[in-house]
Every structure is written in structure tokens, then in C-alpha cells.
Design a protein around this motif. Structure first.
Motif, mmCIF file in Angstrom:
data_model
loop_
_atom_site.group_PDB
_atom_site.id
_atom_site.type_symbol
_atom_site.label_atom_id
_atom_site.label_comp_id
_atom_site.label_asym_id
_atom_site.label_seq_id
_atom_site.Cartn_x
_atom_site.Cartn_y
_atom_site.Cartn_z
ATOM 1 N N SER A 140 17.710 -5.084 -40.662
ATOM 2 C CA SER A 140 18.221 -4.672 -42.395
ATOM 3 C C SER A 140 17.655 -3.337 -42.796
ATOM 4 C CB SER A 140 18.490 -5.573 -43.582
ATOM 5 O OG SER A 140 19.546 -6.269 -43.218
ATOM 6 N N TYR A 141 16.523 -4.294 -43.451
ATOM 7 C CA TYR A 141 14.836 -2.868 -43.636
ATOM 8 C C TYR A 141 14.383 -1.815 -42.693
ATOM 9 C CZ TYR A 141 10.349 -2.179 -45.607
ATOM 10 O OH TYR A 141 9.688 -1.816 -45.739
ATOM 11 N N ALA A 142 14.734 -2.180 -41.475
ATOM 12 C CA ALA A 142 14.626 -1.128 -40.714
ATOM 13 C C ALA A 142 15.551 -0.356 -40.841
ATOM 14 C CB ALA A 142 14.622 -1.138 -39.303
ATOM 15 N N GLU A 143 16.880 -0.537 -41.030
ATOM 16 C CA GLU A 143 18.053 0.910 -41.396
ATOM 17 C C GLU A 143 18.014 1.360 -42.719
ATOM 18 O OE1 GLU A 143 21.114 -1.875 -41.286
ATOM 19 O OE2 GLU A 143 21.627 -2.052 -39.124
ATOM 20 N N GLU A 144 17.373 0.245 -43.971
ATOM 21 C CA GLU A 144 17.397 1.198 -44.866
ATOM 22 C C GLU A 144 16.471 2.373 -44.545
ATOM 23 O OE1 GLU A 144 19.315 0.937 -47.686
ATOM 24 O OE2 GLU A 144 20.327 0.284 -46.848
ATOM 25 N N VAL A 145 15.621 2.128 -43.868
ATOM 26 C CA VAL A 145 13.918 3.145 -43.832
ATOM 27 C C VAL A 145 14.232 4.262 -42.956
ATOM 28 C CG1 VAL A 145 12.289 3.823 -42.961
ATOM 29 C CG2 VAL A 145 12.397 1.614 -43.770
ATOM 30 N N LEU A 146 15.609 3.825 -42.224
ATOM 31 C CA LEU A 146 15.968 5.178 -41.368
ATOM 32 C C LEU A 146 17.141 6.068 -42.222
ATOM 33 C CD1 LEU A 146 17.036 2.336 -38.526
ATOM 34 C CD2 LEU A 146 15.013 4.525 -38.488
ATOM 35 N N ARG A 147 18.352 5.116 -42.799
ATOM 36 C CA ARG A 147 19.079 6.057 -43.633
ATOM 37 C C ARG A 147 18.064 7.313 -44.179
ATOM 38 N NH1 ARG A 147 21.552 1.091 -44.074
ATOM 39 N NH2 ARG A 147 22.848 0.394 -42.681
ATOM 40 N N GLY A 148 17.163 6.874 -45.647
ATOM 41 C CA GLY A 148 16.731 7.371 -45.644
ATOM 42 C C GLY A 148 15.713 8.744 -45.214
ATOM 43 N N ARG A 149 15.964 8.485 -44.386
ATOM 44 C CA ARG A 149 15.935 9.553 -43.310
ATOM 45 C C ARG A 149 16.189 9.809 -42.512
ATOM 46 N NH1 ARG A 149 9.433 7.354 -40.136
ATOM 47 N NH2 ARG A 149 8.534 6.840 -41.702
ATOM 48 N N GLY A 150 17.314 9.772 -43.287
ATOM 49 C CA GLY A 150 19.273 10.715 -42.718
ATOM 50 C C GLY A 150 18.807 10.678 -41.227
#
Length: 212
Positions: A140-150
Motif C-alpha cells: 500500500s505504501y509503495a503504491e501511493e508513492v508510485l501514484r504520486g510519481r505518475g
């Protein structure tokens, strides 16, 4: 649930992460390999170059009371060339040429990826902490970072009979392709694999969009 913190990987975590990976994937590392787990850890300390500042990866660790109890490594770009000195001949003298060649081929098999998506190179949780939601927190944490980077999708490959597949199913990953590989079976003892992918795009209401 046990209090767990998710933190960006630091170079000081290197040995703890290697130890966790070897213990978590013991059956794969030790398959057909005339090396102890301690031997394999020592070899990986020498040949792996996992740097915190490597922009080709997102790398996070889960910690409990300062101890690394989980790790996730996601490839987001073309890996940078390792700056670590090649100690191959020294390691061959110590552990044997065949053992070294076999382990290196095994590592290449584990890292063999054809997907152009962001890709989970590995995720591992300490055996004593499994069932406490550590894997879900890391994902979940990694996914949020990935979304934030587009980034718009995340993929991985898991052994078909691996209990971790249930974790990925619960977290929205979908089966894309079932793979049978005698090559992988020879080197790491597993023949049947599943390539999975998750869409990371949210709509304006914040919900995950479905992919047909």
C-alpha cells in the motif's frame, strides 16, 4: 495490530535486508546449491549493489522496534550499472567455480523480467511477522508513492502455489498470464508461475479505475 513503520531503505539496512531475503527465499536460494545460507549471505554481501540513492528503484523497509521485518524493492526504470568491485574470482576460490556460476545464473533467473511496467523485484517479510499485515503495508505504501510519481500500473511474478498470491489477489492484482518454465524449475525448483498486474489510476473521486 503490531506497530510497524514503513521507511525508505538506507544503506545501513543492507546487511539486514540481505539476511531477510535469504531466510525468506531459502528454498529457492538453496535449491541444487552446495552452499549454506551463511555462504549465500556472504556472497550477496559481496556482489549485490543495493544503493539507497539508486533512482531506478523504489526501496522500502518495514521496521518493528528498529529491526527490519519486511522489505519491498520495485524497479521503476532501467537499472544503473553497479559500481561495486567485481570479486568473482576471489569468491570462486573460496566457494568454488560451479557454486558461484550456478548462484549467479539463479539470480539472473529470479530477476528475469519482460514487463515494461513498474515491477516488484522482491517483497519479503520476516517469518516471525507473517500474518500481521506487514506485506499489505509495504504494498500500500509503495503504491501511493508510485501514484504520486505518475505511474499507472504495477506488476509482479509469483509462484502459482505460493501463499503470497492470496495477498496479491486481495490487494487488487489480476492474473495476466500463467507461465510454465522448466528453466526456472531447474534453477530454483518451481515450474508454474503467474504474471500479475494492478492498475494504479484513480478517478476524481479517489477510487481505483477498473481495467478491462
Amino acid at each position: 495490530m503490531t506497530q510497524i513503520s514503513i521507511e525508505k531503505y538506507q544503506d545501513s539496512d543492507f546487511k539486514k535486508v540481505i539476511s531477510l531475503l535469504v531466510s525468506s527465499f531459502e528454498s529457492k536460494f538453496c535449491h541444487r546449491q552446495n552452499l549454506t545460507m551463511s555462504n549465500i549471505e556472504n556472497i550477496l554481501y559481496s556482489i549485490w549493489d543495493i544503493k539507497a540513492e539508486n533512482s531506478s528503484y523504489l526501496h522500502f523497509v518495514a521496521k518493528k522496534d528498529g529491526k527490519v521485518v519486511g522489505v519491498i524493492l520495485i524497479r521503476v526504470g532501467k537499472p544503473l550499472k553497479s559500481q561495486k568491485k567485481n570479486l568473482f574470482f576471489h569468491l570462486c576460490q573460496r566457494y568454488g567455480l560451479f557454486n558461484m556460476l550456478f548462484l549467479i545464473f539463479k539470480l539472473s533467473v529470479l530477476e528475469m523480467v519482460t514487463s515494461k511496467d513498474c515491477y516488484v523485484e522482491h517483497i519479503a517479510v520476516d517469518k516471525s511477522m507473517r500474518g500481521n499485515g506487514v506485506g499489505e503495508l509495504l504494498i500500500s505504501y509503495a503504491e501511493e508513492v508510485l501514484r504520486g510519481r505518475g505511474f499507472t500500473s504495477l506488476s509482479l511474478v509469483v509462484a502459482e502455489n505460493n501463499s503470497a498470491k492470496h495477498l496479491y489477489d486481495r490487494n487488487g492484482f489480476k492474473d495476466i498470464k500463467h507461465i510454465s518454465s522448466r528453466f526456472k524449475e531447474y534453477f530454483i525448483g518451481i515450474n508454474q508461475w503467474v504474471f500479475m498486474r494492478k492498475n494504479l489510476i484513480r478517478n476524481p473521486q479517489g477510487k481505483i479505475l477498473k481495467v478491462k
